[in-house]
Design a protein around this motif. Structure first.
Motif, short mmCIF file in Angstrom:
data_model
loop_
_atom_site.label_atom_id
_atom_site.label_comp_id
_atom_site.label_asym_id
_atom_site.label_seq_id
_atom_site.Cartn_x
_atom_site.Cartn_y
_atom_site.Cartn_z
N ASN A 165 0.76 -1.15 0.10
CA ASN A 165 0.01 0.14 0.00
C ASN A 165 1.05 1.22 0.03
OD1 ASN A 165 -2.61 -1.31 0.26
ND2 ASN A 165 -1.60 -2.20 2.02
N TRP A 166 2.14 1.22 -0.43
CA TRP A 166 3.25 2.28 0.05
C TRP A 166 2.75 3.34 1.12
CZ3 TRP A 166 7.59 1.27 -1.48
CH2 TRP A 166 7.83 0.48 -2.57
N GLN A 167 2.54 2.52 2.11
CA GLN A 167 2.61 3.36 3.60
C GLN A 167 3.89 4.10 3.87
OE1 GLN A 167 -0.14 4.17 4.80
NE2 GLN A 167 -1.67 2.53 4.45
N THR A 168 4.47 5.00 3.21
CA THR A 168 5.73 5.46 3.55
C THR A 168 5.96 5.87 4.87
OG1 THR A 168 5.27 7.60 2.43
CG2 THR A 168 6.28 6.07 1.00
N GLY A 169 5.01 6.63 5.47
CA GLY A 169 5.21 6.99 6.81
C GLY A 169 5.44 5.89 7.84
N TYR A 170 4.58 4.77 7.64
CA TYR A 170 4.68 3.58 8.43
C TYR A 170 5.91 2.92 8.01
CZ TYR A 170 -0.54 3.70 9.49
OH TYR A 170 -1.38 4.06 9.80
N LEU A 171 6.38 2.87 6.92
CA LEU A 171 7.73 2.05 6.65
C LEU A 171 8.89 2.95 7.24
CD1 LEU A 171 7.11 1.65 2.75
CD2 LEU A 171 7.84 -0.21 4.47
N ALA A 172 8.98 4.12 7.41
CA ALA A 172 9.83 5.00 8.00
C ALA A 172 10.04 4.81 9.42
CB ALA A 172 9.66 6.37 7.73
N ARG A 173 8.92 4.59 10.26
CA ARG A 173 8.66 4.11 11.49
C ARG A 173 9.03 2.85 12.00
NH1 ARG A 173 4.66 8.18 11.70
NH2 ARG A 173 3.20 6.60 11.46
N GLN A 174 8.75 1.80 10.96
CA GLN A 174 8.70 0.36 11.43
C GLN A 174 10.15 -0.11 11.61
OE1 GLN A 174 7.05 -2.33 8.51
NE2 GLN A 174 7.63 -4.26 10.03
N GLY A 175 10.42 -1.01 12.88
CA GLY A 175 11.55 -1.34 12.92
C GLY A 175 11.89 -1.95 14.50
N SER A 259 13.80 8.32 4.82
CA SER A 259 14.06 9.39 5.66
C SER A 259 13.25 10.75 5.21
CB SER A 259 15.56 9.85 6.05
OG SER A 259 16.18 10.19 4.94
N GLY A 260 12.78 11.46 5.99
CA GLY A 260 11.97 12.69 5.65
C GLY A 260 10.61 12.63 5.15
N LEU A 261 10.14 10.92 5.32
CA LEU A 261 8.95 10.65 4.76
C LEU A 261 7.88 10.55 6.32
CD1 LEU A 261 9.57 7.96 2.45
CD2 LEU A 261 8.86 10.22 1.95
N THR A 262 8.46 10.54 7.47
CA THR A 262 7.56 10.48 8.52
C THR A 262 7.10 12.09 8.85
OG1 THR A 262 9.60 10.77 9.93
CG2 THR A 262 8.34 8.96 9.88
N GLU A 263 5.92 12.03 9.16
CA GLU A 263 5.32 13.28 9.52
C GLU A 263 5.64 13.49 10.99
OE1 GLU A 263 1.00 13.96 8.62
OE2 GLU A 263 1.69 12.74 6.68
N GLU A 264 6.34 14.71 11.15
CA GLU A 264 6.45 15.01 12.64
C GLU A 264 5.16 15.02 13.37
OE1 GLU A 264 9.01 15.34 15.57
OE2 GLU A 264 9.89 14.92 13.37
#
Ligand code: AMP
Ligand code: FES
Ligand code: ZN
Length: 301
Positions: A165-175, A259-264
């Protein structure tokens, strides 16, 4: 273990799991031996094995069980607590906090969901309530980190969904680690994120840990279960696929691919309970229970 090209006897396998977990905890800077860890235990194999492993590694770890009041078809919640109590009987030095949702807040998870999200499965409400209670107990108890039993299969299924689903915000945070934040979000860690589900099941078996085999009755038909079936097929044909997918994702993330894809998210203190929330005013948890009370005519607790 075809994916590692490794074969071990039962005793060495159990040692290997403990060593590997210790290595991941250090590698990803999850917590130290001085810090206090709250492990969220559901009565399933992953979280009970995790508690056992962290204890054997000498970490300062206490348990938290959240009584969800799920009793649909099977006594899922009561059976879960019974497994945890049996685990503790053999380990009297460990301590457990139990938060029963109905006696603390006034309704079980299925009841709260039926009152507020009619016709929908209770899983979203359940997730919200579990996250809130875990954080609150950890914060009030002065814990440095919350550990959950998520394994590689869980992480890969979520990753697969986020990519589809190209959830880039979630991808940036998953870990493996979700760092703490100032206003009171406690650090969350997943020490088993690189271990296959079947490796953990084997560990539980070898260690004589009895656990609840049933899945939550509401998980039937869940999308992540569907993804898991597909990923199992891939793994069967090409051993190591899941581990590679996850590790290469972590590498790409480390290299800044997301990086830069998470909304603050700017956190505020909930005006009602004081816990951290992204919403201005009351947090989603307080709003949920206000709606439950409205519909049942209960006074605020
Ligand atoms: P699940 O979302 O059911 O796959 O569970 C993921 C992780 O959340 C588990 O490994 C536990 O660490 C934690 N967890 C799930 N249910 C509970 C519960 N009722 N009480 C405490 N922790 C839980
Ligand atoms: Fe929460 Fe199933 S709805 S565990
Ligand atoms: Zn609140």
């Amino acid at each position: 273990m075809r994916q590692h090209k490794l074969a071990l006897c039962a005793d060495h396998f159990a040692e290997w799991i403990v060593e590997q977990t210790g290595r991941f905890i250090r590698k990803y800077h999850m917590f130290t031996h001085d810090e206090r860890v709250l492990v969220a235990v559901s009565g399933g194999k992953d979280s009970l094995s995790l508690w056992d492993v962290l204890d054997r590694l000498g970490y300062r770890v206490d348990g938290l069980y959240i009584g969800l009041g799920i009793d649909e078809g099977i006594a899922y919640s009561d059976n879960s607590l019974a497994k945890i109590e049996a685990f503790l009987e053999a380990r009297p030095h460990l301590s457990l906090t139990v938060v029963d949702v109905k006696s603390t807040y006034g309704a079980t998870i299925p009841e709260a969901a039926a009152l507020t999200h009619r016709g929908r499965k209770p899983c979203a409400v359940c997730g919200l309530i579990k996250r809130y209670i875990m954080n609150r107990v950890a914060l009030e108890g002065g814990y440095d980190a919350i550990a959950t039993g998520h394994n590689l299969d869980d992480e890969v299924a979520v990753l697969f969904g986020n990519v589809l689903n190209w959830q880039t915000g979630y991808l940036a945070r998953q870990g493996p680690v979700l760092p703490e934040s100032e206003l009171g979000l406690v650090r969350k860690v997943k020490p088993f994120c690189r271990l296959y589900e079947r490796e953990i099941a084997a560990y539980a078996l070898i260690r004589g840990i009895d656990y609840i085999y049933d899945e939550c009755p509401f998980s039937e038909g869940a999308t992540t279960l569907y993804y898991k079936t597909i990923l199992n097929k891939l793994e069967e044909d090409r051993p190591g696929t899941k581990l590679r997918f996850y590790l290469e994702f972590l590498r790409a993330r480390e290299e800044g691919a997301f990086s830069g894809l998470t909304e603050e998210v700017v956190l505020h203190k909930c005006t009602s309970c004081g816990q951290p929330t992204g919403a201005k005013g009351e947090c989603a948890f307080c709003r949920l229970w206000a709606r439950v009370r409205e519909r049942t005519g209960q006074a605020a607790g």
